[in-house]
Design a protein around this motif. Structure first.
Motif, PDB file in Angstrom:
ATOM      1  N   GLU A 103      -3.425   1.101 -52.459  1.00 44.71           N
ATOM      2  CA  GLU A 103      -3.916   2.116 -51.524  1.00 44.71           C
ATOM      3  C   GLU A 103      -3.694   1.682 -50.077  1.00 44.71           C
ATOM      4  O   GLU A 103      -3.257   2.485 -49.249  1.00 44.71           O
ATOM      5  CB  GLU A 103      -5.401   2.397 -51.762  1.00 44.71           C
ATOM      6  N   GLN A 104      -3.975   0.430 -49.750  1.00 45.82           N
ATOM      7  CA  GLN A 104      -3.734  -0.058 -48.393  1.00 45.82           C
ATOM      8  C   GLN A 104      -2.259   0.068 -48.026  1.00 45.82           C
ATOM      9  O   GLN A 104      -1.920   0.477 -46.919  1.00 45.82           O
ATOM     10  CB  GLN A 104      -4.157  -1.525 -48.254  1.00 45.82           C
ATOM     11  N   LYS A 105      -1.405  -0.304 -48.953  1.00 43.74           N
ATOM     12  CA  LYS A 105       0.039  -0.253 -48.695  1.00 43.74           C
ATOM     13  C   LYS A 105       0.520   1.184 -48.506  1.00 43.74           C
ATOM     14  O   LYS A 105       1.246   1.480 -47.552  1.00 43.74           O
ATOM     15  CB  LYS A 105       0.801  -0.914 -49.842  1.00 43.74           C
ATOM     16  N   THR A 106       0.121   2.086 -49.389  1.00 39.99           N
ATOM     17  CA  THR A 106       0.601   3.467 -49.276  1.00 39.99           C
ATOM     18  C   THR A 106       0.051   4.143 -48.021  1.00 39.99           C
ATOM     19  O   THR A 106       0.751   4.932 -47.390  1.00 39.99           O
ATOM     20  CB  THR A 106       0.264   4.292 -50.535  1.00 39.99           C
ATOM     21  N   ARG A 107      -1.166   3.826 -47.645  1.00 43.83           N
ATOM     22  CA  ARG A 107      -1.707   4.391 -46.396  1.00 43.83           C
ATOM     23  C   ARG A 107      -0.965   3.849 -45.178  1.00 43.83           C
ATOM     24  O   ARG A 107      -0.750   4.570 -44.211  1.00 43.83           O
ATOM     25  CB  ARG A 107      -3.199   4.128 -46.292  1.00 43.83           C
ATOM     26  N   LEU A 108      -0.576   2.570 -45.252  1.00 41.42           N
ATOM     27  CA  LEU A 108       0.232   2.001 -44.174  1.00 41.42           C
ATOM     28  C   LEU A 108       1.544   2.754 -44.043  1.00 41.42           C
ATOM     29  O   LEU A 108       1.933   3.150 -42.942  1.00 41.42           O
ATOM     30  CB  LEU A 108       0.501   0.509 -44.429  1.00 41.42           C
ATOM     31  N   TYR A 109       2.238   2.982 -45.145  1.00 39.24           N
ATOM     32  CA  TYR A 109       3.512   3.707 -45.114  1.00 39.24           C
ATOM     33  C   TYR A 109       3.341   5.101 -44.517  1.00 39.24           C
ATOM     34  O   TYR A 109       4.131   5.534 -43.676  1.00 39.24           O
ATOM     35  CB  TYR A 109       4.112   3.846 -46.518  1.00 39.24           C
ATOM     36  N   GLU A 110       2.301   5.803 -44.976  1.00 39.38           N
ATOM     37  CA  GLU A 110       2.044   7.156 -44.471  1.00 39.38           C
ATOM     38  C   GLU A 110       1.755   7.152 -42.973  1.00 39.38           C
ATOM     39  O   GLU A 110       2.278   7.979 -42.223  1.00 39.38           O
ATOM     40  CB  GLU A 110       0.856   7.774 -45.220  1.00 39.38           C
ATOM     41  N   THR A 111       0.921   6.214 -42.548  1.00 42.56           N
ATOM     42  CA  THR A 111       0.571   6.117 -41.132  1.00 42.56           C
ATOM     43  C   THR A 111       1.799   5.807 -40.294  1.00 42.56           C
ATOM     44  O   THR A 111       2.003   6.413 -39.231  1.00 42.56           O
ATOM     45  CB  THR A 111      -0.516   5.046 -40.915  1.00 42.56           C
ATOM     46  N   LEU A 112       2.619   4.872 -40.741  1.00 46.59           N
ATOM     47  CA  LEU A 112       3.820   4.526 -39.984  1.00 46.59           C
ATOM     48  C   LEU A 112       4.745   5.728 -39.837  1.00 46.59           C
ATOM     49  O   LEU A 112       5.226   6.021 -38.739  1.00 46.59           O
ATOM     50  CB  LEU A 112       4.556   3.362 -40.644  1.00 46.59           C
ATOM     51  N   ALA A 113       4.996   6.446 -40.920  1.00 50.02           N
ATOM     52  CA  ALA A 113       5.891   7.613 -40.857  1.00 50.02           C
ATOM     53  C   ALA A 113       5.338   8.677 -39.923  1.00 50.02           C
ATOM     54  O   ALA A 113       6.059   9.224 -39.076  1.00 50.02           O
ATOM     55  CB  ALA A 113       6.127   8.174 -42.249  1.00 50.02           C
ATOM     56  N   THR A 114       4.064   8.962 -40.048  1.00 44.62           N
ATOM     57  CA  THR A 114       3.443  10.013 -39.231  1.00 44.62           C
ATOM     58  C   THR A 114       3.385   9.629 -37.762  1.00 44.62           C
ATOM     59  O   THR A 114       3.791  10.404 -36.890  1.00 44.62           O
ATOM     60  CB  THR A 114       2.023  10.308 -39.748  1.00 44.62           C
ATOM     61  N   THR A 115       2.891   8.434 -37.479  1.00 44.52           N
ATOM     62  CA  THR A 115       2.686   8.069 -36.075  1.00 44.52           C
ATOM     63  C   THR A 115       3.998   7.744 -35.361  1.00 44.52           C
ATOM     64  O   THR A 115       4.141   8.063 -34.180  1.00 44.52           O
ATOM     65  CB  THR A 115       1.686   6.909 -35.933  1.00 44.52           C
ATOM     66  N   LEU A 116       4.947   7.108 -36.050  1.00 46.74           N
ATOM     67  CA  LEU A 116       6.239   6.845 -35.413  1.00 46.74           C
ATOM     68  C   LEU A 116       6.978   8.147 -35.112  1.00 46.74           C
ATOM     69  O   LEU A 116       7.615   8.275 -34.071  1.00 46.74           O
ATOM     70  CB  LEU A 116       7.106   5.938 -36.279  1.00 46.74           C
ATOM     71  N   SER A 117       6.868   9.110 -36.016  1.00 45.43           N
ATOM     72  CA  SER A 117       7.567  10.382 -35.789  1.00 45.43           C
ATOM     73  C   SER A 117       7.057  11.078 -34.526  1.00 45.43           C
ATOM     74  O   SER A 117       7.820  11.747 -33.833  1.00 45.43           O
ATOM     75  CB  SER A 117       7.435  11.311 -37.001  1.00 45.43           C
ATOM     76  N   LYS A 118       5.796  10.876 -34.207  1.00 44.89           N
ATOM     77  CA  LYS A 118       5.219  11.492 -33.008  1.00 44.89           C
ATOM     78  C   LYS A 118       5.405  10.626 -31.767  1.00 44.89           C
ATOM     79  O   LYS A 118       5.710  11.133 -30.693  1.00 44.89           O
ATOM     80  CB  LYS A 118       3.725  11.764 -33.234  1.00 44.89           C
ATOM     81  N   ALA A 119       5.208   9.318 -31.898  1.00 41.69           N
ATOM     82  CA  ALA A 119       5.218   8.424 -30.734  1.00 41.69           C
ATOM     83  C   ALA A 119       6.612   8.202 -30.169  1.00 41.69           C
ATOM     84  O   ALA A 119       6.779   8.104 -28.961  1.00 41.69           O
ATOM     85  CB  ALA A 119       4.597   7.079 -31.107  1.00 41.69           C
ATOM     86  N   VAL A 120       7.622   8.136 -31.024  1.00 41.43           N
ATOM     87  CA  VAL A 120       8.938   7.711 -30.539  1.00 41.43           C
ATOM     88  C   VAL A 120       9.681   8.808 -29.783  1.00 41.43           C
ATOM     89  O   VAL A 120      10.181   8.501 -28.690  1.00 41.43           O
ATOM     90  CB  VAL A 120       9.756   7.101 -31.701  1.00 41.43           C
ATOM     91  N   PRO A 121       9.850  10.012 -30.209  1.00 40.43           N
ATOM     92  CA  PRO A 121       9.722  10.622 -31.534  1.00 40.43           C
ATOM     93  C   PRO A 121      10.961  10.334 -32.395  1.00 40.43           C
ATOM     94  O   PRO A 121      12.026  10.011 -31.883  1.00 40.43           O
ATOM     95  CB  PRO A 121       9.621  12.106 -31.233  1.00 40.43           C
ATOM     96  N   MET A 122      10.756  10.490 -33.706  1.00 41.25           N
ATOM     97  CA  MET A 122      11.823  10.291 -34.679  1.00 41.25           C
ATOM     98  C   MET A 122      11.482  11.037 -35.956  1.00 41.25           C
ATOM     99  O   MET A 122      10.371  11.545 -36.095  1.00 41.25           O
ATOM    100  CB  MET A 122      12.015   8.800 -34.968  1.00 41.25           C
ATOM    101  N   ARG A 123      12.432  11.096 -36.856  1.00 41.45           N
ATOM    102  CA  ARG A 123      12.211  11.782 -38.131  1.00 41.45           C
ATOM    103  C   ARG A 123      11.445  10.866 -39.088  1.00 41.45           C
ATOM    104  O   ARG A 123      11.750   9.680 -39.192  1.00 41.45           O
ATOM    105  CB  ARG A 123      13.560  12.157 -38.748  1.00 41.45           C
ATOM    106  N   GLN A 124      10.469  11.420 -39.807  1.00 38.90           N
ATOM    107  CA  GLN A 124       9.717  10.637 -40.787  1.00 38.90           C
ATOM    108  C   GLN A 124      10.623  10.084 -41.875  1.00 38.90           C
ATOM    109  O   GLN A 124      10.380   9.001 -42.410  1.00 38.90           O
ATOM    110  CB  GLN A 124       8.617  11.497 -41.426  1.00 38.90           C
ATOM    111  N   GLU A 125      11.688  10.809 -42.191  1.00 38.05           N
ATOM    112  CA  GLU A 125      12.631  10.371 -43.222  1.00 38.05           C
ATOM    113  C   GLU A 125      13.322   9.067 -42.832  1.00 38.05           C
ATOM    114  O   GLU A 125      13.856   8.361 -43.685  1.00 38.05           O
ATOM    115  CB  GLU A 125      13.704  11.444 -43.467  1.00 38.05           C
ATOM    116  N   ASN A 126      13.328   8.750 -41.551  1.00 36.80           N
ATOM    117  CA  ASN A 126      14.007   7.549 -41.054  1.00 36.80           C
ATOM    118  C   ASN A 126      13.105   6.321 -40.967  1.00 36.80           C
ATOM    119  O   ASN A 126      13.513   5.300 -40.425  1.00 36.80           O
ATOM    120  CB  ASN A 126      14.624   7.825 -39.686  1.00 36.80           C
ATOM    121  N   VAL A 127      11.898   6.414 -41.497  1.00 31.55           N
ATOM    122  CA  VAL A 127      10.980   5.268 -41.495  1.00 31.55           C
ATOM    123  C   VAL A 127      11.049   4.617 -42.872  1.00 31.55           C
ATOM    124  O   VAL A 127      10.495   5.111 -43.845  1.00 31.55           O
ATOM    125  CB  VAL A 127       9.539   5.693 -41.148  1.00 31.55           C
TER     126      VAL A 127
END
Length: 133
Positions: free
Chosen positions: A81-105
């Protein structure tokens, strides 16, 4: 005590975006893996096109040349659960902060044990701290 390597194709990310990527990764690691704020060790690698090989659609995920390979080396023991939440958070937040596509995380965890770390001075500091407990 994660050690993080971020690899990307040169000219895909501007120099002002790299601190955003770094900060976003660190915030997610702190949140989901409960590491101290000052436990930050990251290396960024820009690769020439001919050095950067990846599948553009493995597992039906459409990646572009903007793919980020994020390798996180850390102590074993985190839950699925910790690992999958990390993956989800990284995809979501990087897509907004950078911005970039979630598919590229693209994230991979490499787990090891306390004996596999030396933070300097030729010592296995994490072994010393567990022996004191």
């Amino acid at each position: 005590m994660p050690f993080i390597r971020v690899s990307y194709m040169e000219k895909q990310y501007a120099s002002h975006q790299l601190p955003l990527i770094s900060q976003t990764i660190m915030e997610a690691i702190i949140k989901h893996f409960q590491v101290p704020e000052d436990d930050c060790f990251q290396v960024f690698h820009a690769h020439k096109r001919e050095e950067f090989v990846y599948s553009k659609n493995y597992l039906n995920i459409e990646r572009s040349d903007g793919v980020l390979f994020i390798q996180i080396t850390c102590k074993s023991g985190r839950t699925t659960e910790q690992k999958t939440r990390l993956y989800e958070t990284l995809a979501t937040t990087l897509s907004k902060a950078v911005p970039m596509r979630q598919e590229n995380v693209f994230v991979v965890l490499v787990e090891n044990e306390f004996a596999d770390w030396s933070f300097g001075n030729g010592a296995a500091q994490m072994l010393q701290s567990t022996e004191e407990v």
